[in-house]
Design an enzyme around this catalytic site. Structure first.
Site, PDB file in Angstrom:
ATOM      1  N   GLU A 112       0.836  -1.191   0.000  1.00 47.45           N
ATOM      2  CA  GLU A 112       0.000   0.000   0.000  1.00 47.45           C
ATOM      3  C   GLU A 112       0.880   1.253   0.000  1.00 47.45           C
ATOM      4  O   GLU A 112       1.883   1.335   0.720  1.00 47.45           O
ATOM      5  CB  GLU A 112      -0.933  -0.004   1.205  1.00 47.45           C
ATOM      6  CG  GLU A 112      -1.979  -1.095   1.064  1.00 47.45           C
ATOM      7  CD  GLU A 112      -3.176  -0.911   1.983  1.00 47.45           C
ATOM      8  OE1 GLU A 112      -4.306  -1.053   1.506  1.00 47.45           O
ATOM      9  OE2 GLU A 112      -2.977  -0.616   3.167  1.00 47.45           O
ATOM     10  N   CYS A 126       3.518   8.592   0.990  1.00 44.57           N
ATOM     11  CA  CYS A 126       3.878   7.720   2.099  1.00 44.57           C
ATOM     12  C   CYS A 126       4.184   6.339   1.520  1.00 44.57           C
ATOM     13  O   CYS A 126       3.291   5.673   0.995  1.00 44.57           O
ATOM     14  CB  CYS A 126       2.684   7.685   3.057  1.00 44.57           C
ATOM     15  SG  CYS A 126       2.928   6.614   4.446  1.00 44.57           S
ATOM     16  N   CYS A 133       5.287  -6.441   8.949  1.00 44.22           N
ATOM     17  CA  CYS A 133       6.325  -5.884   9.828  1.00 44.22           C
ATOM     18  C   CYS A 133       6.682  -6.943  10.858  1.00 44.22           C
ATOM     19  O   CYS A 133       5.825  -7.717  11.271  1.00 44.22           O
ATOM     20  CB  CYS A 133       5.785  -4.621  10.522  1.00 44.22           C
ATOM     21  SG  CYS A 133       7.053  -3.681  11.407  1.00 44.22           S
ATOM     22  N   CYS A 137       3.782  -3.187  17.205  1.00 43.30           N
ATOM     23  CA  CYS A 137       3.269  -2.053  17.976  1.00 43.30           C
ATOM     24  C   CYS A 137       1.764  -2.257  18.098  1.00 43.30           C
ATOM     25  O   CYS A 137       1.090  -2.554  17.109  1.00 43.30           O
ATOM     26  CB  CYS A 137       3.614  -0.749  17.277  1.00 43.30           C
ATOM     27  SG  CYS A 137       5.389  -0.600  17.000  1.00 43.30           S
ATOM     28  N   CYS A 140      -0.960  -0.397  15.862  1.00 44.84           N
ATOM     29  CA  CYS A 140      -0.693  -0.289  14.423  1.00 44.84           C
ATOM     30  C   CYS A 140      -1.257  -1.484  13.658  1.00 44.84           C
ATOM     31  O   CYS A 140      -1.001  -2.635  14.018  1.00 44.84           O
ATOM     32  CB  CYS A 140       0.815  -0.190  14.197  1.00 44.84           C
ATOM     33  SG  CYS A 140       1.276  -0.269  12.463  1.00 44.84           S
ATOM     34  N   GLY A 188       5.815  -1.301   7.368  1.00 44.45           N
ATOM     35  CA  GLY A 188       7.145  -1.839   7.635  1.00 44.45           C
ATOM     36  C   GLY A 188       8.086  -0.909   8.375  1.00 44.45           C
ATOM     37  O   GLY A 188       7.840   0.286   8.524  1.00 44.45           O
ATOM     38  N   GLU A 189       9.164  -1.507   8.863  1.00 44.36           N
ATOM     39  CA  GLU A 189      10.197  -0.769   9.600  1.00 44.36           C
ATOM     40  C   GLU A 189      11.388  -0.544   8.655  1.00 44.36           C
ATOM     41  O   GLU A 189      12.147  -1.475   8.374  1.00 44.36           O
ATOM     42  CB  GLU A 189      10.604  -1.586  10.840  1.00 44.36           C
ATOM     43  CG  GLU A 189      11.809  -1.066  11.578  1.00 44.36           C
ATOM     44  CD  GLU A 189      11.779   0.431  11.853  1.00 44.36           C
ATOM     45  OE1 GLU A 189      10.864   0.913  12.522  1.00 44.36           O
ATOM     46  OE2 GLU A 189      12.698   1.127  11.369  1.00 44.36           O
ATOM     47  N   SER A 220      10.939   7.224   8.940  1.00 44.24           N
ATOM     48  CA  SER A 220      10.377   7.085  10.285  1.00 44.24           C
ATOM     49  C   SER A 220      10.729   5.714  10.846  1.00 44.24           C
ATOM     50  O   SER A 220      10.575   4.697  10.177  1.00 44.24           O
ATOM     51  CB  SER A 220       8.853   7.234  10.208  1.00 44.24           C
ATOM     52  OG  SER A 220       8.269   6.945  11.458  1.00 44.24           O
ATOM     53  N   SER A 242       9.257   7.338  16.204  1.00 43.54           N
ATOM     54  CA  SER A 242       7.945   7.018  16.775  1.00 43.54           C
ATOM     55  C   SER A 242       8.122   6.824  18.276  1.00 43.54           C
ATOM     56  O   SER A 242       8.480   5.746  18.730  1.00 43.54           O
ATOM     57  CB  SER A 242       7.406   5.736  16.134  1.00 43.54           C
ATOM     58  OG  SER A 242       7.197   5.953  14.775  1.00 43.54           O
ATOM     59  N   LEU A 243       7.873   7.877  19.020  1.00 44.41           N
ATOM     60  CA  LEU A 243       8.157   7.844  20.451  1.00 44.41           C
ATOM     61  C   LEU A 243       6.959   7.314  21.244  1.00 44.41           C
ATOM     62  O   LEU A 243       7.039   6.285  21.891  1.00 44.41           O
ATOM     63  CB  LEU A 243       8.569   9.239  20.919  1.00 44.41           C
ATOM     64  CG  LEU A 243       9.158   9.342  22.301  1.00 44.41           C
ATOM     65  CD1 LEU A 243      10.404   8.490  22.463  1.00 44.41           C
ATOM     66  CD2 LEU A 243       9.499  10.803  22.639  1.00 44.41           C
ATOM     67  N   HIS A 244       5.858   8.040  21.206  1.00 44.40           N
ATOM     68  CA  HIS A 244       4.550   7.597  21.728  1.00 44.40           C
ATOM     69  C   HIS A 244       4.430   7.450  23.241  1.00 44.40           C
ATOM     70  O   HIS A 244       3.332   7.301  23.759  1.00 44.40           O
ATOM     71  CB  HIS A 244       4.104   6.273  21.093  1.00 44.40           C
ATOM     72  CG  HIS A 244       4.120   6.276  19.602  1.00 44.40           C
ATOM     73  ND1 HIS A 244       3.666   7.342  18.857  1.00 44.40           N
ATOM     74  CD2 HIS A 244       4.546   5.357  18.695  1.00 44.40           C
ATOM     75  CE1 HIS A 244       3.808   7.065  17.573  1.00 44.40           C
ATOM     76  NE2 HIS A 244       4.341   5.878  17.444  1.00 44.40           N
ATOM     77  N   ASN A 319      -5.573   6.602  14.639  1.00 49.83           N
ATOM     78  CA  ASN A 319      -6.468   6.197  13.555  1.00 49.83           C
ATOM     79  C   ASN A 319      -6.930   4.773  13.805  1.00 49.83           C
ATOM     80  O   ASN A 319      -6.115   3.852  13.814  1.00 49.83           O
ATOM     81  CB  ASN A 319      -5.733   6.282  12.207  1.00 49.83           C
ATOM     82  CG  ASN A 319      -5.365   7.710  11.871  1.00 49.83           C
ATOM     83  OD1 ASN A 319      -6.209   8.590  11.858  1.00 49.83           O
ATOM     84  ND2 ASN A 319      -4.079   7.957  11.654  1.00 49.83           N
ATOM     85  N   CYS A 362      -2.221   7.116   8.823  1.00 49.88           N
ATOM     86  CA  CYS A 362      -1.077   6.512   9.526  1.00 49.88           C
ATOM     87  C   CYS A 362      -1.496   5.260  10.268  1.00 49.88           C
ATOM     88  O   CYS A 362      -2.424   5.292  11.072  1.00 49.88           O
ATOM     89  CB  CYS A 362      -0.584   7.450  10.611  1.00 49.88           C
ATOM     90  SG  CYS A 362       0.534   8.641  10.051  1.00 49.88           S
TER      91      CYS A 362
HETATM   92  N1  SAH Z   1       7.713   1.461  11.157  1.00 54.80           N
HETATM   93  C1  SAH Z   1       7.962   2.842  11.134  1.00 54.80           C
HETATM   94  C2  SAH Z   1       7.265   3.586  10.001  1.00 54.80           C
HETATM   95  C3  SAH Z   1       5.829   3.221   9.706  1.00 54.80           C
HETATM   96  S1  SAH Z   1       4.580   3.719  10.817  1.00 54.80           S
HETATM   97  C4  SAH Z   1       7.604   3.455  12.472  1.00 54.80           C
HETATM   98  O1  SAH Z   1       7.008   2.772  13.293  1.00 54.80           O
HETATM   99  O2  SAH Z   1       7.972   4.611  12.688  1.00 54.80           O
HETATM  100  C5  SAH Z   1       4.380   5.485  10.584  1.00 54.80           C
HETATM  101  C6  SAH Z   1       3.832   6.193  11.812  1.00 54.80           C
HETATM  102  O3  SAH Z   1       2.456   5.873  12.051  1.00 54.80           O
HETATM  103  C7  SAH Z   1       4.561   5.805  13.074  1.00 54.80           C
HETATM  104  O4  SAH Z   1       4.830   6.933  13.866  1.00 54.80           O
HETATM  105  C8  SAH Z   1       3.570   4.907  13.755  1.00 54.80           C
HETATM  106  O5  SAH Z   1       3.824   4.813  15.110  1.00 54.80           O
HETATM  107  C9  SAH Z   1       2.281   5.599  13.429  1.00 54.80           C
HETATM  108  N2  SAH Z   1       1.078   4.770  13.623  1.00 54.80           N
HETATM  109  C10 SAH Z   1       0.984   3.431  13.557  1.00 54.80           C
HETATM  110  N3  SAH Z   1      -0.286   3.044  13.769  1.00 54.80           N
HETATM  111  C11 SAH Z   1      -1.017   4.164  13.966  1.00 54.80           C
HETATM  112  C12 SAH Z   1      -2.403   4.403  14.187  1.00 54.80           C
HETATM  113  N4  SAH Z   1      -3.280   3.418  14.224  1.00 54.80           N
HETATM  114  N5  SAH Z   1      -2.801   5.687  14.318  1.00 54.80           N
HETATM  115  C13 SAH Z   1      -1.910   6.705  14.227  1.00 54.80           C
HETATM  116  N6  SAH Z   1      -0.611   6.531  14.006  1.00 54.80           N
HETATM  117  C14 SAH Z   1      -0.148   5.273  13.878  1.00 54.80           C
HETATM  118 FE1  SF4 Z   2       5.898  -1.844  12.362  1.00 51.08          FE
HETATM  119 FE2  SF4 Z   2       5.966   0.862  12.510  1.00 51.08          FE
HETATM  120 FE3  SF4 Z   2       3.632  -0.466  12.689  1.00 51.08          FE
HETATM  121 FE4  SF4 Z   2       5.393  -0.607  14.676  1.00 51.08          FE
HETATM  122  S1  SF4 Z   2       4.302   1.244  13.949  1.00 51.08           S
HETATM  123  S2  SF4 Z   2       4.266  -2.345  13.794  1.00 51.08           S
HETATM  124  S3  SF4 Z   2       7.317  -0.604  13.551  1.00 51.08           S
HETATM  125  S4  SF4 Z   2       4.977  -0.411  10.916  1.00 51.08           S
END
Ligand code: SAH
Ligand code: SF4
Length: 386
Positions: A112, A126, A133, A137, A140, A188-189, A220, A242-244, A319, A362
């Protein structure tokens, strides 16, 4: 001769696999032309530059369009290589103008890619770096899809080409682009596929091609600490983290990779990231989860944690996706959180969700691709042949 297995259509007739030149660097392209016996070594560099421009500046997919290449050479090239785009299996357009493509690059490999207008200078693409992945997380959607495989450099570049095709942006415009920025925030990472990500960035950033500057390319990561220095050295791209969460206990729940690389290590690696300055800031991404990480105390802890690092903070309203275990924080809570950041000098930190109606925001990306075990694949191939 080889047989390609197409899971959707059974076994295809034996076909010669023609390499696609899209993911190659210029030297690799020159070498491929020589190896295929199409170009003499002494002409390789010149020819490679010519062909490079056709592929990456003009976006052509047909050898016959290369009018300054001799007819016989074009015919030989067409025999040896393909310039075909991968198949666009699905295209969706959100009511806010966001576009999402489902791209099939190989049997069972579906990616995608999302274009978001009015982000960055003009619009951001994007891109995905992996199908699925390895990390999980918990907020995600991609994290629920086991890794199928790393994408090749060609498959990463192809996402940009498909978007450019759809936006009608060939040849590469110098000004007034709709696609001005690239973010590796899809599936993906990226730091677990750094070789291919770096090779793809070399192609995308080349001035005689797609020509998107490295300063407009953001990678990212969920925090793969040992790869951060290599990311800087090999790509000079912008960094997003991606700190969170601001404490290990919570971050471990949200981003399980934190068990391997805890916050203190991550912050030390970011502080050591080469070239950070007020002109080149790291972006901290922070997903807003109702009742989980969204209190005023969390906001203050965040300001404290990133103190002294040239940075931007991006609050991402969560999201939702089918079956997701969290809710998005209330708008008022997000605004209150943002107000704490504003007071500390971080301007407009809330990221407006885009393309939610087509699951393009995202963290909502996930394809149906599944890893098929080699033994199952062999059995399928046998059955199809019977
Ligand atoms: N794997 C990498 C890049 C892809 S994710 C990473 O984790 O950074 C891109 C961004 O979307 C990251 O900051 C991730 O934490 C965030 N993200 C993942 N799931 C989400 C969701 N359901 N709602 C909002 N942001 C989300
Ligand atoms: Fe993978 Fe990034 Fe999603 Fe975490 S947020 S599962 S590293 S794609």
């Amino acid at each position: 001769m080889s047989v390609t297995l197409d899971l959707a259509h059974g076994v295809r007739a034996p076909a010669a696999i023609q390499p696609n030149l899209t993911g190659l660097s210029r030297p690799q392209l020159a070498a491929a032309l020589v190896d295929a016996g199409v170009v003499k070594p002494e002409k390789a560099r010149m020819r490679a530059t010519q062909i490079w421009r056709w592929i990456h500046h003009y976006g052509v997919t047909d050898w016959s369009a290369m009018t300054d290449v001799a007819k016989e050479t074009r015919a030989a090239l067409a025999q040896a290589f393909t310039l075909a785009r991968p198949e666009v299996v699905e295209r969706q357009v959100s009511k806010d103008g966001t576009r999402k493509w489902l791209i099939r690059t190989a049997p069972g490999i579906e990616i995608e890619t999302v274009y978001i207008p009015d982000v960055g200078r003009a619009g951001a693409l994007c891109v995905s770096s992996q199908v699925g992945c390895t990390l999980n997380c918990t907020f995600c959607h991609t994290g629920t899809q086991p890794l199928v495989r790393n994408l090749t450099a060609a498959e990463i570049v192809a996402q940009v080409q498909v978007a450019r095709d759809d936006l009608g942006e060939w040849p590469s415009p110098k000004e007034d682009r709709r696609l001005s920025n690239i973010v590796f925030m899809g599936m993906g990472e990226p730091l677990y596929n750094l070789d291919n990500v770096a090779a793809a960035i070399d192609v995308i950033a080349d001035n005689e091609g797609i020509a998107i500057s490295r300063r407009r390319i953001t990678v990212s990561t969920s925090g793969v600490v040992p790869e951060l220095a290599a990311l800087s050295e090999r790509t000079q791209a912008m960094l997003a983290i991606s700190l969170h969460a601001t404490n290990d206990e919570l971050r471990e729940k949200l981003v399980p990779l934190n068990r391997k690389y805890p916050i203190a290590e991550l912050m030390a690696a970011i502080r050591a990231f080469p070239g950070l300055s007020n002109a080149k800031r790291v972006t901290f991404e922070y997903v807003m989860l109702k009742g989980v990480n969204d209190s005023a105390a969390d906001a203050k802890a965040l300001v404290k944690l990133v103190q002294g690092i040239p940075s931007k903070i991006n609050l991402i309203p969560f999201n939702p996706w089918p079956g997701s275990p969290y809710e998005c924080s209330d708008w008022k809570t997000i605004e209150a959180f943002a107000a704490v950041l504003n007071k500390a000098g971080y301007a407009s930190p809330i990221r407006t969700p885009r393309g939610r109606d087509i699951l393009a925001a995202c963290g909502q990306l996930k394809s149906e691709s599944e890893k098929v075990r080699a033994s199952v694949r062999r059995a399928q191939a046998k059955a199809a042949q019977a």
